[in-house]
Every structure is written in C-alpha cells, then in structure tokens.
Design an enzyme around this catalytic site. Structure first.
Site, mmCIF file in Angstrom:
data_model
loop_
_atom_site.group_PDB
_atom_site.id
_atom_site.type_symbol
_atom_site.label_atom_id
_atom_site.label_comp_id
_atom_site.label_asym_id
_atom_site.label_seq_id
_atom_site.Cartn_x
_atom_site.Cartn_y
_atom_site.Cartn_z
ATOM 1 N N LYS A 76 -3.067 3.215 3.064
ATOM 2 C CA LYS A 76 -3.236 3.010 4.431
ATOM 3 C C LYS A 76 -2.716 4.091 5.287
ATOM 4 O O LYS A 76 -3.114 4.327 6.694
ATOM 5 C CB LYS A 76 -2.753 1.376 4.907
ATOM 6 C CG LYS A 76 -3.457 0.183 4.058
ATOM 7 C CD LYS A 76 -4.590 0.065 4.718
ATOM 8 C CE LYS A 76 -5.312 -1.069 4.238
ATOM 9 N NZ LYS A 76 -6.472 -1.460 4.636
ATOM 10 N N ASP A 121 -3.184 -7.460 7.054
ATOM 11 C CA ASP A 121 -2.616 -8.145 6.009
ATOM 12 C C ASP A 121 -1.444 -7.557 5.564
ATOM 13 O O ASP A 121 -0.520 -8.151 4.565
ATOM 14 C CB ASP A 121 -3.706 -8.005 4.687
ATOM 15 C CG ASP A 121 -4.658 -8.883 4.705
ATOM 16 O OD1 ASP A 121 -4.472 -10.177 5.067
ATOM 17 O OD2 ASP A 121 -5.664 -8.629 4.698
#
Length: 407
Positions: A76, A121
């Site tokens: 990410k 998340d």
C-alpha cells in the site's frame, strides 16, 4: 471455488486500457517513490522457493516480498502516496510543483489547510497518513468495526484523525465520501465509484511498480517466453491485481502469463463480478481474517482491467490463508523464512488449494513445468494477530530469515 474467465484476452494490451494505465506513468511513479524516505530506494526481494516447488510438484515458485517495501510493511506504500502527490499536482497545476519536493515537505505551508480523507482496512490508511504527514496536509481516516485497535494505533502514529463507525468496509467508504462532501475534503480511496475514478486509477498505477520491478528482476524479454507461467494476485476491490497485471500484460503482450485472482470465500466480489459480467458485490459476510481483502464490492475501474486480463478467479478460506502464512514462516535449508500477513499469504493459499485438487490444477494448467509468481503483499502489519495465527512472533521469523541470508 474457481471460475474460468471466458472473456480473458491473450492478445496484446488493449489501447483503451493503455489510455488509463500504462508503463510510462508507472515507471515515473516509481522514480518518485524511490526518492521518498519512507520507501526503500531499490526493488523488493524476489525469492525462489525450490523445496516448496518440489513438494507441490511444480517447476518454480517465486515470492515477491512487499513486506520490506517500507516501514509501512505493505504494498500500500506504493498506492496512496502516489495518488496524493498526483492529486496535489492537479489541484495546484499552475504552480508546477515538484513531486519529490512534495515528498520532502517543502510545500507544507501551501498544503496546511488541505485535508484528505479515506476509509481503510488498515494498510491503505496507514500509507495515506504517512504521505499526508510527509507533505504537510491534514488526514482523516474512517475505520469500520472490524479494524483492530493495533491497526488504528499504527495509523494514528502518523498524525491522522481517526473516525470509527459501527458498520463494515463498504459503509466506511460511504462515510468517507459523506464527510468529504460536507467538509470540503478530498477523498483518496483505492476503490472507485460513480464520478470518482482519477484517484483510484492513480492508486492502482502506483501498484504497477511491483510489475515493473519483478520483470526487471526476472530479466523478462517481451519477444520471448515469460519467466512466469502463472501469477497469483490478491483480490480485495481489485486495485493491486489490476495494477500488476496491467503492467505485465503491456510489457509481455501476447506472451503474458496466466493471471489468477484470489480472495476470501466470504468476500468474493471479484469472482461474482466474473460470473455476472460486471462489477458486483460479494455474497458473504465480508468479515475475514484477511482484513485487507475483506471488501464487499469490486472497484469499477479495476474491473475494466480484470474483466479482460484475468484468466481465473478463485476463493480461499481463512484457514487456507493461515496455512500459507505458516508455510512461508517455516522456511528450511533452501527456502528462506518469510513473514507474510493474513492478506499477504492469499496468493500462495490459492496455489496450495489448487494443487490439492487435480481437476482444478489441470484447469489452470499447473504442472511440473509451471513457473509461479506469488506476491507477499504485506508483513505482520498487526503483530499480535500474526503471532496468534502463526504460533511464532514475526520478530522470531525475521531472526531466522537473517540467519538464513547470512548462510
């Protein structure tokens, strides 16, 4: 469950997709990221696991280890930071800001009243918070009920304001959009929706860096057979899979490998999209130990790529993922021990499931000549969860990895 995508193309990378994501922009992104002090300035490791390949009856298994991409311990770190930088460049396009100077915080005064918001998340929000802190803008992160306190603390450590909701991931996405509209903030999300595609495209294009690196590491040549016959990619909303697949497809053209997307059984939005022929919702509860893949709805912009480029969609159980985590952690004399988080092990979990089913492995074309690439998309981003699932701390696994590398 596995689904063969009859719409998958083995021709050259389509022009309509190249207009959205392409290698030139991906390589430019990577050159910027290498200058950010939160990212390593070279490729992440590509490990060969010969004993595991032998045990499974395939030719080669390679693992691209994104757990060491940065202190964020996740792929990410490639997506949200690039999306933020490109958003700022568009917003202040007349000032011709330098992206590397932005990463170094040299325009913090300009950005002090600029606020970005996102649902997460865990890993996407952590990466966005780190990038916002570096550039000098404010960051708000919306967390749903199933995000652990450990992951919340990791995001808050970068100065982000945390907002909790009682719903699931998709409801947190809706809340982030509502907050942005009412407060004049900008959403930096990894999933697209109607009227919102530029930022998710930039996030996916950031992930393409993995495809760029791995092809260089494998010394791939578009005029020859691909070094990999099969590439297993994590599902989620589809961004990671689309980013890596698009780069490898554009580079290799008709010589591209087969792509298999893996997602949790209870968060099967991509498999359902393949069955229905359009971006669709999951059929299950969405709650999964694979927190980063616990997404209930496919990203429409990601689906444009997956619909044409992915050969198979499949699901795995939480227990399958845990088995893969343990297998990677164990290592042996010839296979390096690897710390792989719950979502990070999903690709290998998919391979393990297929190799236990002769008809499924035959459908996908797996045999003793197969050269397989899996992506370890995250390390122990929730260390206590990792320890509980694997039965060993991530620090202990890393210690054994260090010894293995030394010998």
């Amino acid at each position: 469950m596995i689904h063969a995508n009859k719409k998958a193309s083995c021709e050259h990378y389509p022009t309509d997709l190249k207009c959205i994501m392409n290698m030139d922009i991906a390589d430019e992104n990577l050159s910027w990221l290498y200058q950010w002090d939160q990212i390593r300035n070279s490729a992440t490791p590509l490990y060969d696991l010969p004993d595991l390949a032998s045990d499974l009856g395939v030719g080669k298994i390679f693992v691209k280890d994104e757990s060491v991409r940065s202190t964020l311990e996740s792929f990410k770190a490639l997506g949200a930071p690039i999306a933020l930088i490109r958003l700022i460049l568009r917003r202040w396009k007349n000032q011709r800001l330098d992206p590397i100077a932005l990463f170094k915080g040299e325009h913090a005064e300009l950005l002090k009243n600029f606020t970005v918001v996102s649902a997460t998340d865990g890993n996407h929000g952590r990466a966005l918070a780190a990038a916002a802190q570096a550039t000098g803008c404010a960051c708000v992160i919306v967390l749903h009920a199933n995000v652990s306190q450990e992951r919340e603390d990791a995001i808050a450590a970068y100065g982000a304001k945390i907002i909790r909701i009682t719903g699931n991931y998709d409801e947190s996405v809706e809340e982030a959009a509502r907050l942005a509209k009412s407060n004049g903030w900008d959403v930096v999300s990894d999933t697209s929706y109607e009227g919102y595609q530029d930022v998710p495209r930039d996030v996916m294009q950031g992930y393409s860096a993995i495809g760029s690196e791995v092809l260089q590491q494998a010394q791939a040549n578009p005029d020859h057979e691909c070094p990999f016959t099969h590439v297993f990619l994590q599902g989620g909303v589809g961004g990671l899979a689309a980013g890596i697949m698009s780069y490898m497809w554009e580079f290799m053209g008709a010589n591209r490998p087969r792509f298999i997307v893996v997602e949790p059984q209870q968060a099967d939005c991509l498999l359902q999209s393949a069955i229905k022929g359009h971006a669709a919702k999951a059929t299950g509860s969405v709650d999964s130990v694979m927190a980063g893949l616990a997404c209930g709805e496919a990203s429409p912009i990601a689906w444009k790529f997956l619909d044409q480029g992915v050969d198979f969609f499949m699901t795995v159980s939480d227990q399958d993922a845990i088995e893969a985590m343990k297998l990677l952690a164990a290592g042996n004399k010839r296979d390096i021990p690897i710390v792989s988080g719950e979502s990070g092990a999903a690709g290998l979990a998919g391979l393990l499931v297929l190799m236990k089913d002769q008809s499924a492995s035959r459908l996908v074309g797996l045999d003793k000549a197969s050269r397989i690439l899996v992506i370890n998309s995250e390390g122990a981003t929730a260390p206590s969860v990792y320890g509980q699932l694997v039965g060993e701390t991530s620090a202990s696994v890393l210690s054994r990895q260090k010894e293995w590398l030394a010998h």
